[in-house]
Every structure is written in structure tokens, then in C-alpha cells.
Write a protein that holds these residues in place. Structure first.
Motif, PDB file in Angstrom:
ATOM      1  N   SER A 118      -7.756   3.590   3.496  1.00 35.44           N
ATOM      2  CA  SER A 118      -7.248   2.296   3.033  1.00 35.44           C
ATOM      3  C   SER A 118      -6.551   2.459   1.694  1.00 35.44           C
ATOM      4  O   SER A 118      -5.505   1.855   1.447  1.00 35.44           O
ATOM      5  CB  SER A 118      -8.392   1.302   2.871  1.00 35.44           C
ATOM      6  OG  SER A 118      -9.027   1.095   4.095  1.00 35.44           O
ATOM      7  N   ASP A 132      -4.443  -2.072   8.462  1.00 42.34           N
ATOM      8  CA  ASP A 132      -5.710  -1.477   8.047  1.00 42.34           C
ATOM      9  C   ASP A 132      -6.810  -1.890   9.021  1.00 42.34           C
ATOM     10  O   ASP A 132      -7.311  -3.002   8.950  1.00 42.34           O
ATOM     11  CB  ASP A 132      -6.049  -1.931   6.622  1.00 42.34           C
ATOM     12  CG  ASP A 132      -7.182  -1.110   6.025  1.00 42.34           C
ATOM     13  OD1 ASP A 132      -7.802  -0.340   6.782  1.00 42.34           O
ATOM     14  OD2 ASP A 132      -7.431  -1.247   4.814  1.00 42.34           O
ATOM     15  N   GLU A 133      -7.136  -1.018   9.932  1.00 49.33           N
ATOM     16  CA  GLU A 133      -8.149  -1.292  10.959  1.00 49.33           C
ATOM     17  C   GLU A 133      -7.952  -2.681  11.568  1.00 49.33           C
ATOM     18  O   GLU A 133      -8.841  -3.530  11.518  1.00 49.33           O
ATOM     19  CB  GLU A 133      -9.554  -1.171  10.368  1.00 49.33           C
ATOM     20  CG  GLU A 133      -9.788   0.193   9.739  1.00 49.33           C
ATOM     21  CD  GLU A 133     -11.255   0.436   9.402  1.00 49.33           C
ATOM     22  OE1 GLU A 133     -12.105  -0.267   9.970  1.00 49.33           O
ATOM     23  OE2 GLU A 133     -11.519   1.339   8.601  1.00 49.33           O
TER      24      GLU A 133
HETATM   25 MG   LIG Z   1     -10.934   1.074   4.858  1.00 42.53          MG
END
Ligand SMILES: [Mg+2]
Ligand SMILES: Nc1ncnc2c1ncn2[C@@H]1O[C@H](COP(=O)(O)OP(=O)(O)O)[C@@H](O)[C@H]1O
Lengths: 285, 438
Positions: A77, A206-207
Motif C-alpha cells: 500500500s 488497493d485490495e
Molecule cells: Mg495494505
């Protein structure tokens, strides 16, 4: 205009031929991919005294999906947030190194971060639509950037963005209802629509599916695959299956270092580093 | 407990396990019920005390909303009012209407002849009663020479007597109304010449030394002017401060220090703010004494930390994901704040502001320090006029010896409570209106 540029390039091969994969290295295959979009060179990130990223060099190519994988806390991240300078708002964060977007260093002093974020959109782990109507969610970006003067043009932008995010059919009768009233998967696609409404070159995710159920996940993965045609996508995921399904290139991070980067196929079938091997075979992470 | 656990471990039959958890469950439910009971009891106690308080205030104060009036057949004597017959308003305004009233009394009670008794007789009506006659004559001079039934406001003692606050069965010396006066009043009452009417003057008059003439309008206007100053000064300043501290300021030792000090300021006794106002606003700046402007400034100082703290809390409550979302589509930090964070935090900020304003509305001590405690008859017409505010008016009336001021005090408290209830209701409505649940 940018969109037209992209569609021209979309005819270029986006993934290497299967046979070439085994011995391919990131450097050697650069030519097979689309043109270079982002080039990170020697990126260090510190949170206070703690170093979260160490000397990361990573190239990201146009019109393909680059997946960032690695165990939790390894800096995926953090790296992603360097690419649109979202780390700027974290007070303790310091970024060193160079990140070139189309050849220009985004950490240049005279670069306008607002313009950068219009070019590099972002989708977060947890769907975070504004507590406004679906329409206003998508129209917000264009409005603040002065894209689309007048209601008709804005309507058009909202419609195409929702269409591209695969959401238009589901919401076209309730554009003026709250975006937070949608299901989780729809909300995430709304966030994608919001990101593409300002016509970015790059979309960072991000995910994006970690808060979604399997069906919504499949829907978003499909969408990512479609978006690849027009956008450069960088996606962080902790699901290796997802990386394998949606990405063409995969980068493996471990303890703040970029361990290995290569074709997704190659990373998953014949990783060169034993840490990668360990991670993808499930020995840690 | 440990024994039981050990027994369980030794492999007792499953039934034993089930029984065990049953007992524990029962205990858990019992604890929960007990806790609920305590809560209900606490609430009942609070409501009970509040009820007693309200009942006491209302039962003492509601009578102030009506007034006793005495009707007299008044002969508008030309000799007395306009001996030369000029009908000149200046002359009419200057006439001795007290004597006209006295004559009217004498005609009603011809048997009263002694000087002192006559005086006691005309004391039945308020000392401001002649104004009614003057206004009547000025409005229509043709009444001069005719006889007309005019209703006069009774004096505070008669008012108290009629409302039952002055007991008739105590010795004459122990009460403010003489036996003779009671007899006259009863006679008038029998003849239908005593009535009660809604006391509008209580809401439209300024303060007075005569309880029956005193009203709260001066204090209400003073309160309004003071609150306007307080709101205009404290709200923008406090919101700007809260936004800066929460959204823009770096988190370092300086901002920590500021934060601690703001929290301390909120705990400073209000009288200290009053002293500060006295020293700085009156002493240095030379602003006028007793003025709503200064009162508002002092209360604004008091209000600032309250709004800042409420504002910061509600800004903090806005999820960071909203800020990230806005930043990620390219909003500047100011746009993030003005387009997203502030609107979402506004209900909380407004609630805090209204609660702060309600505090300020009930504040007395700091205003005493800057001279807003003065006896002021005139209705203030500007921010720099001498004025008083409702709580100070209550304080002043509560301090007055006349029995009639007791009901005035309670009535003023009712009005103040009314304002507080309205403000709090407003806070609730605003929160409902602007809260975005979605
Ligand atoms: Mg992360
Ligand atoms: N805002 C922050 N402040 C301090 N440390 C942080 C912050 N964000 C992340 N970190 C640290 O940086 C490291 C990398 O975090 P992150 O990039 O979120 O990992 P990942 O996304 O790969 O799970 C972790 O050790 C984490 O604790």
C-alpha cells in the motif's frame, strides 16, 4: 484525446507469448509490453524513523495490470500511495527517490499534486463513496476539475463512467439516490466510476475486493480486465489467485523490499527468488 | 469458579456442562437486569427532581402572566384636565390625572373622608395607573366632560391579595394590606369592578421599581443583542480554529499545547472571563459599561472553547476514508474540507454551538463583572446601550423584597427555560435535518 491514444496502443501486444515466459526477465521483456508509464527508481519511504520501503525500482507499463503481492505489512500500500502522492497527507511519511510518470518526476517541487491525482486515480480497500447521490459521486471529480461544462456534458460523463464501471444498467433509474445505499460490490464499482470520471491515465487499486463477496469480486475482476484496454492499472492484492487472474505482471514485496517482478505466469510458475517461492506456495504470509 | 472449571475438565458428563453454563447464563442475565434497573432508577430520579423543580417554578410563576384590574367610573373632569378648554395636547399631557382617579374613588366610596384613608384608597391602584387616563384623553379629547368605566392596573399588594398570596387571617399589622383596603376591594369585587386580564405588559415592559409595572422585554432584548454578538464572534472563529487544528495544523508540541490550553479554557470559571472583560474590554479598550456588545464579547470568549471542542470532535468523527476519496479524485485540501468534511461535521458543530449558546444564555456571573447588573428601565436599542439580560434580571428580581417580585422571578425563569427548550429543540431539529445517515 487521451482515450484515443490509448485505444491505438491497445492493439499492441499486452502479454508476452506463453513460450517466452520461462526465461523472461523484467528488463528483457520491457519491449514486449506497452510503453513505459511509470518508472519508480530507488524509492525509499520512511514513517518517522521506520523505513517501510527500501530502494524499490519498478517499471509499470501502459494498458496492463500490474499486481503487487506480498505478506501483510510489506509495503504494498505504501508503494501504491507513492504513485499518486497520497502519502503526502501522512505527516510522518517521507518519500525519497524518483517516480517518473510519462518521464516526469511526480515528486518534482513544481508538480501540482491535484493535477497528478486527476491523472492517477485511486480505488480503496473499503468502498468509500461520498454520502451523496450516485450522480454527485461520479460528477464530483469532473466538477472540481472543470471537466464538462454544463449539465448535458456532465450527464454524459456520468453515464459513460458508470457504463465503463459496469454499473449503469443497475443504477440508471436511481442516479439521484444515495451512493451509500448500494451493495458493497456496487459501491466499489461506483468508486471505480468516480475514479475514471476524471479521465485518468492510471488507476491504482488497493485490495479493491477484500471487502466484497465472491460474486462481487468476480464482477470487479472482470471489470478490471475490461478497463485494462484504456487504462494502466496497478492493483494491490493479498489473493494470489486474484493476481493470477487479473494481472499480466506481478511484483512481489517482502519486508519493504521489491523481491521480484516479472510476468504473472512466470512469478507463479517459476519464481526465481526463494522468498517468492515460499510465499506463493503458502509457506509464509 | 475455578473449582467448577476443574470439574468440567475431569470429564464430567455433557449434562453437567450444560447445567453449568445455564447457571452462568442466569447470573449474566441477572447482572444485565440489575444494570438496566439501575439505569431506569437513575432516570426516574432525574425526571422526578426535574419535575419538582419545574412544578415549583411554574406554580409560583404562572400567576405573573395575569394581572388584577380595578374598574372605576371616571368622570373626565374638565376643571382638572383642561381648565382653559384649549385641548392643547401639552396641557392634556400635563394634567393631574392622579386627582381624577382619586375623585373617581371618592365617588365610588363617598363614606371615606379622612385624608389618610383616601390615600390608602387610591393606593389600591398602581402608581402608574394615571398613564391609562392620560393616554385615553390624548387619544380622544372628546371624553373630557363625560363619565366612563376605565380599568386600572391594581397595585402589587392588591394583586397579591387577589391571587391569594397575602393571607387575610393574619393580624392587620402583619400584612401590607389594611383591613379597610380589604373591605374596599371586596366591595369592588362584589360590584364586578375587579377583574383579571392577561398580563401582556409583563412581556412588553422594561424593568421597574414597581413590581406590577415591571416586565421582561428589556431583558429579552438585552439577551437577544448579547447573544447576537456572542454568536457572530464565536461561531466563525471557533469553526475556523477547529478546522485548522483538525485538518491543517501539523501535529507537534505546539498544537498539543494549544489543544491542552483550549481544554483548560473550557473549564475556567465564567467569572474569570467576566474579570477579563472588565480589565480588557472596559479597562483598556474603553468600551461602554453594561453594554450587550461587551457582554457578548465576554460570552463569546467563554463560548469559543466549547464550540472548538465540539467542532473538533465532530470533524474527527468524519471517516478518514471520505477525505482520502476526495483527495484521490484530485480535490485540494481546502476543497476536501469545504465540500465534504465540514458539511458532514456541521450537525455536530451546530449542536455544540447551540449548547454553548444555551450556556451563554443562562450565564450571569461574568455579566455582573461588566456592569450588566444595573437597574435599567429603558429597552436597549443598540449594542452599546446599557442593558441587562434575562438571568441577571432574574437575579435582580430574586433580590427584591416585594412579594410581587417572587412571582415575577418565577415567571422570568419560565421564560428563560422556554428559550432554553426552544434552543435545544432547535439543536435536535438541526441535527435531524442535516445529519446524513446514508
Ligand atoms: Mg495494505
Ligand atoms: N501511516 C503510517 N504510519 C506509520 N507506519 C505505517 C503507516 N502506514 C503503514 N505503516 C507501516 O509501514 C509498513 C508497510 O505498510 P503497508 O504499506 O500498509 O503494508 P501492506 O499494504 O503491504 O500490508 C507496515 O509496517 C506498517 O506498519
Amino acid at each position: 484525446m487521451m482515450v484515443m491514444d490509448r485505444s491505438n496502443r491497445a492493439t499492441a501486444p499486452t502479454a508476452p507469448a506463453p513460450g517466452a515466459q520461462a526465461e523472461a526477465t523484467a528488463e528483457a521483456t520491457a519491449g514486449v509490453y506497452g510503453p513505459l508509464k511509470i518508472s519508480a527508481q530507488g524509492v525509499d519511504v520512511f514513517y518517522g524513523d521506520k523505513q517501510a520501503l527500501k530502494q524499490v525500482d519498478l517499471d509499470i507499463h501502459e494498458n496492463q495490470v500490474t499486481a503487487l503481492i506480498g505478506p501483510s505489512g510489506c509495503g504494498k500500500s505504501t508503494f501504491l500511495r507513492c504513485l499518486n502522492r497520497m502519502n503526502d497527507v501522512i505527516e510522518s511519511a517521507r518519500v525519497r527517490g524518483t517516480i517518473l510518470l510519462d518521464g516526469q518526476n511526480i515528486y518534482d517541487r513544481d508538480l501540482d499534486v491535484v493535477t497528478l491525482r486527476a491523472r492517477v486515480g485511486m480505488v480503496f480497500q473499503k468502498p468509500n463513496p461520498f454520502p451523496k447521490s450516485i450522480y454527485d459521486n461520479v460528477a464530483y471529480g469532473p466538477r472540481i476539475h472543470g471537466i464538462g461544462s454544463g449539465k448535458a456534458e456532465l450527464d454524459e460523463i456520468v453515464a459513460t463512467s458508470l457504463e465503463r464501471a459496469g454499473l449503469l444498467k443497475e443504477v440508471k433509474d436511481r442516479l439521484h439516490e444515495p451512493g451509500t445505499g448500494l451493495s458493497g460490490g456496487q459501491q466499489q464499482r461506483l468508486c471505480i466510476a468516480r475514479a475514471i470520471a476524471v479521465n485518468p491515465d492510471v488507476i491504482l487499486m488497493d485490495e479493491p475486493c477484500s471487502a466484497l463477496d465472491p460474486i462481487a469480486t468476480a464482477r470487479v475482476e472482470e471489470l478490471i480486465d475490461e478497463l485494462r484496454e484504456n487504462y494502466t492499472i496497478v492493483i494491490v492484492t493479498h489473493s494470489m489467485q486474484q493476481a493470477a487472474r487479473v494481472s499480466q505482471r506481478t511484483a512481489f514485496f517482502h519486508l519493504g523490499e521489491l523481491v521480484e517482478v516479472g510476468d504473472t505466469e512466470q512469478i507463479f510458475t517459476s519464481p526465481r527468488d526463494e522468498r517468492t517461492q515460499g510465499y506463493i506456495t503458502g509457506r509464509f504470509g | 469458579m475455578t473449582d467448577i472449571a476443574r470439574e468440567g475438565h475431569r470429564g464430567r458428563p455433557a449434562a453437567q456442562h450444560a447445567d453449568l453454563s445455564q447457571a452462568r447464563l442466569r447470573r449474566r442475565y441477572a447482572a444485565e437486569r440489575r444494570f438496566k434497573l439501575y439505569g431506569v432508577l437513575a432516570i426516574c430520579l432525574a425526571i422526578g427532581v426535574l419535575g419538582i423543580l419545574l412544578f415549583s417554578v411554574v406554580s409560583k410563576g404562572y400567576t405573573a402572566f395575569v394581572k388584577t384590574e380595578i374598574g372605576l367610573d371616571v368622570y373626565f373632569d374638565p376643571e382638572e384636565i383642561d381648565p382653559e378648554g384649549t385641548r392643547d395636547p401639552a396641557v392634556l399631557a400635563d394634567a393631574n390625572y392622579d386627582r381624577v382617579i382619586r375623585d373617581a374613588f371618592e365617588r365610588t366610596f363617598p363614606e371615606v373622608s379622612e385624608r389618610r384613608e383616601r390615600r390608602a384608597l387610591s393606593d389600591l391602584v398602581s402608581s402608574g395607573a394615571w398613564l391609562v387616563l392620560r393616554d385615553r384623553v390624548l387619544e380622544d379629547p372628546s371624553v373630557i366632560g363625560t363619565t366612563e368605566r376605565v380599568w386600572f392596573r391594581a397595585s402589587d399588594d392588591v394583586d397579591m391579595l387577589m391571587k391569594g398570596y397575602i393571607p387575610r387571617d393574619v393580624p392587620e399589622t402583619a400584612r401590607r394590606v389594611s383591613d379597610a383596603q380589604i373591605a374596599w376591594i371586596d366591595a369592588l369585587d362584589e360590584a364586578g369592578q375587579v377583574g383579571t386580564r392577561f398580563n401582556l405588559d409583563f412581556f412588553t415592559a422594561g424593568d421597574s421599581r414597581e413590581p406590577e409595572l415591571a416586565g421582561i422585554w428589556g431583558a429579552v432584548v438585552g439577551t437577544f443583542l448579547t447573544m447576537v454578538v456572542t454568536l457572530v464572534l464565536s461561531f466563525p472563529l471557533a469553526v475556523a480554529t477547529a478546522v485548522y487544528l483538525e485538518e491543517f495544523a501539523p501535529k507537534n508540541r505546539w498544537t498539543d499545547l494549544i489543544e491542552v490550553n483550549i481544554n483548560n479554557l473550557a473549564a475556567v470559571p465564567s467569572i474569570v472571563f467576566g474579570l477579563l472583560g472588565l480589565a480588557v474590554f472596559l479597562g483598556w479598550f474603553g468600551l461602554p459599561r453594561s453594554a450587550p456588545l461587551v457582554g457578548g464579547m465576554v460570552l463569546a470568549l467563554m463560548n469559543l472553547p466549547i464550540i472548538i471542542i465540539a467542532g473538533r470532535a465532530s470533524l474527527k468523527a468524519v471517516p478518514p476514508s471520505i477525505r482520502e476519496a476526495a483527495l484521490a479524485v484530485g480535490a485540494s485540501r481546502l476543497q476536501v474540507v469545504t465540500h465534504h468534511v465540514l458539511p458532514l461535521a456541521m450537525p455536530g458543530i451546530l449542536t455544540g454551538t447551540i449548547i454553548g449558546m444555551a450556556h451563554a444564555l443562562g450565564e450571569t456571573a461574568p455579566l455582573l463583572m461588566i456592569g450588566m447588573v444595573a437597574f435599567i428601565v429603558d429597552i436597549p436599542s443598540g449594542f452599546t446601550d446599557a442593558a441587562t439580560v434575562l438571568p441577571v434580571q432574574i437575579f435582580l428580581w430574586a433580590d427584591s423584597p416585594e412579594r410581587a417580585f417572587v412571582e415575577k422571578t418565577s415567571a422570568a425563569i419560565i421564560v428563560l427555560l422556554g428559550f432554553l427548550v426552544i434552543m435545544n429543540a432547535l439543536a435536535v431539529i438541526l441535527r435531524r435535518r442535516f445529519e446524513r445517515r446514508w
